[in-house]
Design a protein around this motif. Structure first.
Motif, short mmCIF file in Angstrom:
data_model
loop_
_atom_site.label_atom_id
_atom_site.label_comp_id
_atom_site.label_asym_id
_atom_site.label_seq_id
_atom_site.Cartn_x
_atom_site.Cartn_y
_atom_site.Cartn_z
N SER A 572 0.97 -0.95 0.12
CA SER A 572 -0.34 -0.01 0.08
C SER A 572 1.15 1.14 0.29
O SER A 572 1.62 1.13 0.25
N GLN A 594 -4.97 0.39 2.48
CA GLN A 594 -4.19 -0.66 2.70
C GLN A 594 -5.58 -1.63 2.69
O GLN A 594 -6.17 -1.45 3.27
N ARG A 595 -4.87 -2.55 2.07
CA ARG A 595 -5.93 -4.17 2.61
C ARG A 595 -5.55 -4.50 3.80
O ARG A 595 -4.61 -5.61 4.46
N TRP A 604 -10.67 -3.35 2.59
CA TRP A 604 -9.85 -2.08 1.70
C TRP A 604 -10.74 -0.52 1.83
O TRP A 604 -11.94 -0.67 1.44
#
Length: 692
Positions: A572, A594-595, A604
């Motif tokens: 990310s 960001q996941r 996300w």
């Protein structure tokens, strides 16, 4: 790949500069009556980074939010168009002179009054679990009143933002009144969605949704009034009233559903939302004593009155025959009260702080879809802490210990829970000079179960999915160890480091079958562990003209829960470029969210891009920009449960050109706003109702 290559290029340049550049201060000069004061642009202290706005940053800003954007603080993502501040995918607590505030109040700050901005990426116990803290230090302005106006409107959508704020001063007193309105109405939206259900006997069913359209409404506003009284070095008194209103917050989706068992052409309507009003009151007293001792007390209270709803309808295409018709409607009348007190004793190289706080939530939820059944929930939280800071030459040490008591109870069933949890924290900082700093820190905090996670009232999501809270949840603890190196070289500054996180009993959702119903409930899981590495450079490409900054982060996670173990790896980051000259400011921003793995789901936030151009002329600022000029707007989630796997992408028509106008009028003499050192927690709860 383009984002990755750019960061490799930036990293190589930083390494080269660090190898060949001589260590020297990056300075700014300010002329005061023929006296030239020089100071580092970024001062790295043991517990924070201090940013002093340059003249060009002030000249090209009309409010505090724009000034923050122009400071280009590494890792910080400032989105003036959407009114948000985040860092590494997490929320940032904003303060003015130590007092917790809102984005709207930051926008109400005059750039000329902001002496410095303190960036605290490792908040201590006195910040009570905040991820990051931004503190704006505001000086006594020479002007005594101000009127700030701002209007922003998209050209092709019903989207806009309007704000006003005025300050008036009489002797040691200051009055402030203001308000804002954010419009998001009938914005075109759709989702890409596919899911597979697996039954306990091994059979499976796949549902594929073809989007037919939808819309998003998210209009909100607020108005406030505050009073400050300041007797320098003796007494500070502050009182404020505010009312927030969510006019409409709605997601609506239409789709054509097909099933793997042969059922096709099913028209689907799925919508959920909420509407409500939250008035709040706060009062603050700060008293200074001899020998650098301070006692502060803060009280706050808030009330929420509103409702949440969810509608899910399936019917045969071309007819009115209903297959599923699910409606949930919850009306809330919830209250929150908080009080906090701190004692602070300072010496030349050390500081001692002790504090206590208490928060009470009283929630009353009426379920209209359950024949008006009423549920009452009480939540109580008490927190005590001590913290000691000491500096020895180039080394600083901070250590503290907090303890938190949490309890919640459902009156109707006499179900609930309570617990005591310790909160240790320690930080070691080594600063060989103003240009380099190493920091090793350990921190911990607690997360109490939410109203939605503990509410025992069953909620139907669709034809066979339900959600039921768990009243036996325990407060969870989280621990984080981080190592960071920060540097400040000619034309280049930033940081890089590593962070390890663990929440051994994280509160997460889990799924299970109960006959023909798939139930979503909540548990104290077996834990989430992750480790992340990041680099956050800032490069002055053209001195005083152009600056580029950004963040690149890699995260690896492991989540264990009820009969599952899952892993997640993701990249990310964000890139920001700012070009300022001749009164013009051009900003370009791109963010890949960001996941995050939580429970059996990866989710996300917004992947978004923005281009903005503004021009300052006297007391006016004129601007134009485009949201999502490139790329595809996306936010969503991916379920990894063995009982339900799905992936959904929320799409909005966010390619929006907009125009903006700001005006600042200043006059007279005025006092500085209150410097509030503590803040009692009185965040009121409200129910949430979600679709599938």
């Amino acid at each position: 790949m383009k984002l990755f290559r750019l960061y490799i290029f930036i990293l190589c340049n930083i390494c080269g500069l660090m190898s060949f550049a001589q260590i020297s201060d990056t300075i700014v000069s300010t002329s005061l009556d023929e006296i030239v004061v020089q100071a580092p642009k970024v001062i790295r202290k043991s517990d924070m980074e201090v940013y002093h706005p340059s003249k060009s940053a002030v000249d090209n800003s009309k409010n505090g939010m724009q000034l923050l954007r122009n400071l280009m603080i590494p890792t910080l993502i400032v989105n003036d168009a959407l009114g948000s501040i985040s860092a590494a995918g997490q929320s940032v607590q904003v303060r003015i002179n130590g007092r917790v505030t809102t984005i709207e109040q930051i926008k109400a700050l005059l750039p000329e009054t902001i002496k410095r901005v303190e960036w605290i990426d490792n908040p201590g116990l006195r910040y009570n679990g905040a991820n990051y803290v931004l503190n704006f230090i505001v000086i006594n302005p020479t002007l005594g009143g101000s009127l700030m106006l701002e209007g922003k409107q998209a050209i092709n959508e019903k989207w806009g933002y309007n704000r006003t704020d005025a300050k008036f001063n009489v002797g040691r007193s200051q009055w402030s009144v203001g308000g804002y309105f954010k419009l998001t109405d009938d914005m075109k939206a759709y989702r890409e969605y596919k899911e597979t259900f697996t039954y306990p006997n091994g059979e499976s069913l796949t549902r594929t949704e073809t989007p037919l359209g939808g819309e998003l409404d998210n209009s909100q506003g607020a108005t406030w009034m505050s009073y400050n009284y300041i007797k320098p070095d003796t007494t500070v008194f502050y009182v404020a009233l505010q009312a927030n209103r969510s006019f409409t917050d709605k997601w609506l989706y239409n789709g054509l559903l097909s099933l793997s068992n042969g059922e096709n052409d099913i028209n689907l309507t799925d919508s959920h939302g909420n509407t409500g009003t939250t008035p709040s009151f706060s009062a603050y007293l700060e008293q200074h004593f001899s020998n650098r001792q301070t006692l502060v007390v803060d009280f706050s209270a808030s009330l929420y009155s509103g409702h949440s709803y969810s509608d899910y309808v399936e019917k045969t295409s071309g007819s009115s025959q209903l297959i599923n018709d699910v409606h949930t409607y919850i009306k809330d009348w919830n209250q929150a009260y908080g009080v906090e007190t701190n004692y602070i004793k300072q010496w030349r190289n050390s500081r001692f702080t002790a504090g206590a706080s208490y928060t009470a939530n009283r929630n009353r939820s009426t379920y209209k879809n359950l024949d008006g059944e009423i549920f009452h929930q009480h939540q109580d939280k008490a927190y005590f802490f001590t913290e000691y800071f000491h500096r020895i030459n180039k080394v600083s040490l901070t250590g503290g210990l907090g303890v938190q008591y949490t309890s919640f109870l459902f009156k109707e069933t006499n179900q609930g829970n309570h617990s005591w949890n310790l909160r240790p924290q320690a930080t070691l900082t080594y600063s060989p000079n103003l240009n380099h700093q190493f920091r090793l820190s350990f921190t911990s905090w607690q997360s109490a179960p939410s109203l939605a996670a503990t509410n025992i009232a069953p909620q139907q999501l669709d034809g066979f999915q339900w959600r039921i809270g768990n009243p036996d949840l325990q407060t969870s603890s989280s621990y984080m160890l981080s190592l960071r190196y920060s540097y400040n070289l000619p034309h280049v500054s930033g940081s890089f480091g590593a962070r390890a996180f663990s929440s051994p009993n994280a509160i997460t959702p889990y799924l299970y079958w109960n006959n023909d119903r798939l139930i979503t409930s909540y548990e104290n899981s077996k834990g989430l562990d992750n480790i992340s590495f990041w680099i956050a450079p800032q490069i002055e490409v053209i001195p005083t003209w152009m600056t580029v900054s950004g963040t690149l982060q890699y995260t690896a996670e492991r989540m264990k829960g009820n009969n599952y173990k899952l892993y997640n790896h993701c990249w990310s980051g964000d890139i920001n470029a700012l070009l300022s000259h001749w009164g013009f400011t051009l900003g370009v921003q791109y963010k890949r969210a960001q996941r995050d793995l939580w429970g059996e789901k990866i989710s996300w936030g917004e992947d978004i891009s923005i281009i903005d151009l503004s021009y300052n002329w006297k007391d006016w600022e004129f601007g134009a920009g485009v949201i999502m000029p490139f790329g595809k707007y996306d936010q969503g989630s991916k379920s990894l449960s063995k009982w339900n796997t799905n992936e959904q992408h929320m799409r909005l028509n966010m390619r929006m050109p907009y125009i903006s106008v700001s005006y600042n009028l200043q006059w007279g003499r005025q006092k500085r706003g209150t410097s509030k050192l503590v803040n009692a927690d009185a965040n009121v709860n409200h129910s949430t109702v979600n679709g599938r």
